[in-house]
Design a protein around this motif. Structure first.
Motif, mmCIF file in Angstrom:
data_model
loop_
_atom_site.group_PDB
_atom_site.id
_atom_site.type_symbol
_atom_site.label_atom_id
_atom_site.label_comp_id
_atom_site.label_asym_id
_atom_site.label_seq_id
_atom_site.Cartn_x
_atom_site.Cartn_y
_atom_site.Cartn_z
ATOM 1 N N UNK A 138 0.829 -1.206 0.000
ATOM 2 C CA UNK A 138 0.000 0.000 0.000
ATOM 3 C C UNK A 138 0.865 1.258 0.000
ATOM 4 N N UNK A 139 1.962 1.222 0.716
ATOM 5 C CA UNK A 139 2.913 2.351 0.690
ATOM 6 C C UNK A 139 3.454 2.555 -0.713
ATOM 7 N N UNK A 140 3.813 1.428 -1.355
ATOM 8 C CA UNK A 140 4.324 1.498 -2.729
ATOM 9 C C UNK A 140 3.292 2.117 -3.665
ATOM 10 N N UNK A 141 2.040 1.713 -3.511
ATOM 11 C CA UNK A 141 0.971 2.247 -4.349
ATOM 12 C C UNK A 141 0.857 3.757 -4.158
ATOM 13 N N UNK A 142 0.900 4.224 -2.920
ATOM 14 C CA UNK A 142 0.834 5.669 -2.639
ATOM 15 C C UNK A 142 2.019 6.399 -3.268
ATOM 16 N N UNK A 143 3.187 5.820 -3.152
ATOM 17 C CA UNK A 143 4.391 6.440 -3.701
ATOM 18 C C UNK A 143 4.345 6.461 -5.233
ATOM 19 N N UNK A 144 3.998 5.328 -5.847
ATOM 20 C CA UNK A 144 4.048 5.194 -7.302
ATOM 21 C C UNK A 144 2.893 5.892 -8.017
ATOM 22 N N UNK A 145 1.688 5.770 -7.480
ATOM 23 C CA UNK A 145 0.514 6.273 -8.193
ATOM 24 C C UNK A 145 0.062 7.652 -7.721
ATOM 25 N N UNK A 158 -8.420 9.376 -6.760
ATOM 26 C CA UNK A 158 -7.271 8.740 -7.409
ATOM 27 C C UNK A 158 -6.851 7.477 -6.675
ATOM 28 N N UNK A 159 -6.884 7.525 -5.341
ATOM 29 C CA UNK A 159 -6.536 6.357 -4.533
ATOM 30 C C UNK A 159 -7.514 5.212 -4.788
ATOM 31 N N UNK A 160 -8.794 5.519 -4.793
ATOM 32 C CA UNK A 160 -9.798 4.484 -5.037
ATOM 33 C C UNK A 160 -9.577 3.835 -6.400
ATOM 34 N N UNK A 161 -9.322 4.642 -7.413
ATOM 35 C CA UNK A 161 -9.072 4.100 -8.750
ATOM 36 C C UNK A 161 -7.819 3.230 -8.769
#
Length: 100
Positions: free
Chosen positions: A22-29, A54-57
């Motif tokens: 989840x951290x990676x997703x926040x950082x990358x997206x 954007x997070x939900x998507x």
């Protein structure tokens, strides 16, 4: 010996979702870093209404689930731990993967 917080950060959340993923997703997206699984993403200003969408998507895309905004409360996205709990609930739901 590692502190309990660090140990928890590195392990998979109880529901099977890695806090680190989840951290990676926040950082990358979303281009932001999250300090811990309990960091309040709204209070710290990391999430607002636009980044929440954007997070939900991004979550729907990465985890292949549907997260209908009208069925979710803001508390479900308050921290990485809350998001991991939400993902576990959606994965366990009979229709969690439908619609995509």
């Amino acid at each position: 010996m590692q502190s309990p917080d660090i140990s928890m950060e590195q392990k998979t959340h109880e529901n099977g979702t890695s806090i680190e993923s989840l951290r990676d997703l926040c950082r990358e997206r979303l281009s932001f870093e999250v300090d811990s699984r309990d960091t309040d993403l709204f209070e710290t200003g990391l999430l607002d209404s636009m980044t929440l969408v954007q997070l939900i998507m991004a979550l729907e895309d990465r985890y292949r689930i549907k997260l209908p905004m009208q069925e979710l409360g803001i508390e479900s996205f308050r921290s990485l731990g809350a998001i991991a709990d939400l993902l576990a609930l959606r994965r366990a739901a009979p229709s969690a993967g439908s619609g995509l």
